[in-house]
Design a protein around this motif. Structure first.
Motif, short mmCIF file in Angstrom:
data_model
loop_
_atom_site.label_atom_id
_atom_site.label_comp_id
_atom_site.label_asym_id
_atom_site.label_seq_id
_atom_site.Cartn_x
_atom_site.Cartn_y
_atom_site.Cartn_z
N GLU B 260 -36.36 13.41 52.86
CA GLU B 260 -36.18 14.51 51.70
C GLU B 260 -36.13 15.83 52.30
OE1 GLU B 260 -35.99 14.30 48.20
OE2 GLU B 260 -35.32 12.47 48.84
N ASP B 261 -36.67 16.09 53.48
CA ASP B 261 -36.94 17.40 54.01
C ASP B 261 -35.94 17.48 55.23
OD1 ASP B 261 -38.79 18.62 52.23
OD2 ASP B 261 -40.35 17.44 53.37
N GLY B 262 -35.10 16.63 55.49
CA GLY B 262 -34.08 16.71 56.53
C GLY B 262 -34.96 16.61 58.13
N ASN B 263 -34.16 16.84 58.95
CA ASN B 263 -34.80 17.03 60.44
C ASN B 263 -35.12 18.27 60.76
OD1 ASN B 263 -34.67 16.90 63.28
ND2 ASN B 263 -33.40 14.81 63.01
N ALA B 264 -36.40 18.33 60.94
CA ALA B 264 -37.03 19.59 61.31
C ALA B 264 -36.58 20.27 62.44
CB ALA B 264 -38.69 19.44 61.23
N GLU B 265 -36.57 19.44 63.67
CA GLU B 265 -35.90 19.92 65.13
C GLU B 265 -34.42 20.43 64.77
OE1 GLU B 265 -37.60 20.82 67.50
OE2 GLU B 265 -35.84 20.89 68.70
N ALA B 266 -33.80 19.82 64.35
CA ALA B 266 -32.34 20.11 64.31
C ALA B 266 -32.31 21.47 63.26
CB ALA B 266 -31.50 19.03 63.20
N MET B 267 -32.94 21.49 62.03
CA MET B 267 -32.89 22.61 61.45
C MET B 267 -33.78 23.82 62.35
SD MET B 267 -31.54 21.94 58.60
CE MET B 267 -31.83 23.38 57.47
N ARG B 268 -34.47 23.78 62.95
CA ARG B 268 -35.11 24.81 63.85
C ARG B 268 -34.09 25.38 64.93
NH1 ARG B 268 -36.76 25.76 68.64
NH2 ARG B 268 -36.34 24.06 69.26
N ALA B 269 -33.31 24.43 65.66
CA ALA B 269 -32.04 24.92 66.48
C ALA B 269 -31.10 25.53 65.79
CB ALA B 269 -31.81 23.38 67.10
N ILE B 270 -30.87 25.19 64.73
CA ILE B 270 -29.80 25.73 63.93
C ILE B 270 -30.13 27.26 63.35
CG2 ILE B 270 -28.54 25.95 61.71
CD1 ILE B 270 -28.55 22.72 61.76
N ALA B 271 -31.35 27.50 63.01
CA ALA B 271 -31.86 28.61 62.78
C ALA B 271 -32.00 29.63 63.57
CB ALA B 271 -33.06 28.44 61.85
N GLU B 272 -32.44 29.07 64.93
CA GLU B 272 -32.51 29.65 66.05
C GLU B 272 -31.11 30.49 66.85
OE1 GLU B 272 -35.15 30.64 68.12
OE2 GLU B 272 -33.96 31.50 69.79
N VAL B 273 -30.25 29.67 66.49
CA VAL B 273 -29.09 30.14 67.25
C VAL B 273 -28.12 30.71 66.16
CG1 VAL B 273 -26.78 29.26 68.38
CG2 VAL B 273 -29.19 28.38 68.96
N TYR B 274 -28.12 30.10 64.83
CA TYR B 274 -26.99 30.91 63.99
C TYR B 274 -27.59 31.45 62.80
CZ TYR B 274 -24.06 27.37 66.43
OH TYR B 274 -23.62 26.28 67.29
N GLU B 275 -26.76 32.33 62.26
CA GLU B 275 -27.04 33.07 60.73
C GLU B 275 -25.94 32.95 60.10
OE1 GLU B 275 -27.99 37.07 62.26
OE2 GLU B 275 -25.72 37.70 62.43
N GLU B 276 -26.31 33.17 58.89
CA GLU B 276 -24.99 33.34 57.69
C GLU B 276 -24.21 34.29 58.03
OE1 GLU B 276 -26.45 32.86 53.58
OE2 GLU B 276 -25.28 34.79 53.57
N ARG B 277 -22.75 33.87 57.83
CA ARG B 277 -21.58 34.77 57.99
C ARG B 277 -21.15 35.17 56.47
NH1 ARG B 277 -17.05 34.55 62.03
NH2 ARG B 277 -17.90 32.75 63.26
N GLU B 278 -20.77 36.57 56.29
CA GLU B 278 -20.56 36.71 54.96
C GLU B 278 -19.48 35.89 54.27
OE1 GLU B 278 -20.43 39.06 57.27
OE2 GLU B 278 -22.33 40.06 56.92
N HIS B 279 -18.32 35.88 55.07
CA HIS B 279 -17.27 35.25 54.59
C HIS B 279 -16.74 34.08 55.30
CE1 HIS B 279 -17.03 38.18 51.25
NE2 HIS B 279 -17.07 39.08 52.25
N CYS B 280 -16.33 33.13 54.85
CA CYS B 280 -15.41 32.05 55.64
C CYS B 280 -14.17 31.75 54.89
CB CYS B 280 -16.49 31.03 55.98
SG CYS B 280 -16.24 29.96 57.16
N ASP B 281 -13.23 31.38 55.91
CA ASP B 281 -11.95 31.09 55.34
C ASP B 281 -11.90 29.50 55.38
OD1 ASP B 281 -9.87 32.38 54.18
OD2 ASP B 281 -8.69 32.34 56.13
N TRP B 282 -11.33 29.13 54.31
CA TRP B 282 -11.21 27.46 54.17
C TRP B 282 -9.65 27.31 54.10
CZ3 TRP B 282 -15.23 23.52 53.13
CH2 TRP B 282 -16.26 24.07 53.40
N ARG B 283 -9.10 26.39 54.67
CA ARG B 283 -7.79 25.67 54.18
C ARG B 283 -7.85 25.32 52.76
NH1 ARG B 283 -4.79 24.10 58.86
NH2 ARG B 283 -2.66 23.69 58.19
N GLY B 284 -6.87 25.94 52.23
CA GLY B 284 -6.82 25.31 50.64
C GLY B 284 -7.44 25.90 49.83
N LEU B 285 -8.98 26.32 50.35
CA LEU B 285 -9.96 26.98 48.99
C LEU B 285 -10.04 28.39 49.20
CD1 LEU B 285 -12.80 24.37 49.45
CD2 LEU B 285 -11.04 24.39 47.90
N GLY B 286 -9.47 29.00 50.28
CA GLY B 286 -9.42 30.39 50.49
C GLY B 286 -10.60 30.71 51.07
N ASN B 287 -11.13 32.01 50.62
CA ASN B 287 -12.33 32.43 51.23
C ASN B 287 -13.54 32.29 50.39
OD1 ASN B 287 -14.17 34.48 52.58
ND2 ASN B 287 -12.05 35.43 53.12
#
Ligand code: SF4
Lengths: 98, 373
Positions: B260-287
């Motif tokens: 239910e809560d996902g994988n704590a260690e994986a989420m910790r690593a993600i949160a440590e290294v990455y942050e949200e990007r304001e915009h992201c371009d997608w093929r077909g879907l645009g921004n």
């Protein structure tokens, strides 16, 4: 690329880097196990089935689950693909299967 | 293509198909179209095609193949960025095999390699890191793409690069996140989706709580599903049961893998290294707002975009491509004017024709075999 592939943990080879050798349908490769075991629980991993995504074990699974998953991957042609990817990883030049 | 009696457990498959038929009788079907059930994940799309599940269920149900294959939504401009870096002297460019054939406006990475660039397929980002250690005079760049399923692997690789003090290693971060994507899909008035089969392995990482807005704000059932055909049939039945009973909740059919809560260690690593990007371009879907991540400041030295002074190239899809309408479930692949003509698996125009998880490639494969979809 998102399905992952089951394998059996053979031995822990580098505790600091959380690396283990995992047997993935006959191909032995180094896999990072940080997401499935805390440092003090590393030894309990030996002999366990894990689901491996891009060289990282992401879940501990039981043998029946591993068997079902392997059967599905076989049918989807992904066992072969994953094996080729593992064996040819980082090699220069054209690779088979492309 | 399989039939129900070739399933691992044919009796169970038949029982599920019967139950689906019965439950469907209690569901209100729209007047002008079949019931649209979207499988979000490309792995599910692949499985649905391989097992011919569309043919096994009543005509009033249609699987709509969602945007959950990271290769399929890779925008042209991003491929161009990769090619630019790959063609830089002293660079060894590495990526997952799937990404190598996706066309950019100046060709694919595979074509860049044919032209002399050192482009290598790797199985794991860890292999790219090892390559960097073995080639201290080169800069090894890894193209990090994927949803939350692959994010822990790249985040942990960056942490490992830091631990080992490797400085000739960087990544182009093209990770995208599932929740904003689902939000954008549901906010689109054109998309008509009646229920969701939710991604299994993304949820294994992030858990199920993030999906709550789908039933509460949009009143749609969302069932996180495994990949085997029986998993998919059972999940479909769970969606239909909710519809029949006038309920909408998040349910977990794949609890054997998805906590239910996902994988704590994986989420910790993600949160440590990455942050949200304001915009992201997608093929077909645009921004899509906030649908991607980038490196946190502390990890900027691993950011290839900064190392190479890259300004994200924005390149529109070729006018003929209708990839966006396909991933939003507005048209079927065969309704795209390019399908099977300008766009084939050998000469893909859109990324949906490249990966085995892409709806167009899956359709094409079964067309070639003379099988109904
Ligand atoms: S046929 Fe090609 S161009 Fe048309 S939607 Fe599919 S991938 Fe895109």
């Amino acid at each position: 690329m998102c399905l992952g592939i089951p394998g059996v943990v053979q031995e822990i080879t580098d505790r600091e880097a959380f690396l283990a050798v995992v047997d993935i349908s006959g191909v032995r490769r180094k896999v990072n196990v940080a997401c499935v075991a805390a440092a003090e629980a590393l030894d309990d991993l030996t002999g366990q089935w894990v689901l491996v995504h891009a060289g990282f074990a992401m879940a501990i699974i039981d043998e029946a689950e591993a068997e079902k998953t392997l059967e599905l991957l076989q049918l989807l042609g992904e066992v072969n693909e994953e094996h080729l990817a593992m064996l040819n990883s980082a090699q220069p030049g054209p690779q088979p299967g492309q | 293509m399989k039939y129900a009696d070739e399933f691992r457990d044919p009796e169970k498959a038949r029982a599920l198909i019967d139950a689906i038929g019965l439950t469907l009788k209690r569901v209100t079907i729209p007047d002008d179209r079949p019931l649209h059930i979207m499988e979000v994940c490309g792995g599910h799309t692949h499985s649905i095609f391989r097992y011919g599940l569309q043919r096994m269920v009543p005509d009033t149900i249609e699987f709509v193949h969602g945007p959950g294959c990271p290769v399929c939504v890779l925008p042209m401009g991003r491929v161009d960025d990769c090619v630019t870096i790959a063609e830089t002297d002293g660079v060894i460019f590495t990526t997952f095999g799937d990404a190598m054939r996706v066309p950019g406006s100046k060709g694919s990475l595979l074509q860049a390699r044919a032209g002399g660039a050192d482009v290598r397929m790797v199985y794991s980002p860890l292999d790219a890191l090892t390559l960097a250690e073995k080639n201290p005079d080169s800069e090894v760049v890894f193209f990090a793409l994927g949803f939350e399923t692959t994010m822990p692997s790249t985040a942990l690789t960056v942490l490992e690069a830091k631990r080992r003090g490797v400085s000739n290693f960087s990544m182009i971060c093209q990770h995208i996140t599932i929740i904003p994507t689902l939000k954008a899909l549901l906010d689109d008035p054109q998309a008509q989706i009646d229920g969701f089969i939710g991604p299994g392995h993304v949820s294994m990482v992030i858990g199920n709580r993030g999906y709550d807005f789908i039933p509460t704000e949009h009143n749609k059932p969302f069932v996180v599903a495994g990949f085997e055909p029986l998993d998919l049939l059972q999940s479909l039945l769970m969606v239909l049961t909710q519809l029949a009973e006038g309920r909408a909740t998040v349910e977990n059919q794949y609890a054997r893998i998805v906590p239910e809560d996902g994988n704590a260690e994986a989420m910790r690593a993600i949160a440590e290294v990455y942050e949200e990007r304001e915009h992201c371009d997608w093929r077909g879907l645009g921004n899509i707002e906030a649908s991607g991540v980038r490196f946190r400041k502390e990890y900027h030295r691993y950011d290839a975009e900064l190392k190479f002074g890259l300004v994200q190239a924005q390149v529109p899809d070729p006018a003929i491509c209708q990839c966006g309408d396909v991933v939003r479930g507005i048209i079927k692949p065969t309704q795209c004017a390019a399908y099977g003509r300008q766009c084939t698996p050998q000469t893909p125009l859109g990324a949906l024709m490249v990966s085995s998880e892409g709806a167009c490639a899956a359709y094409h494969q079964f067309d070639a075999a003379g099988i109904d979809h």
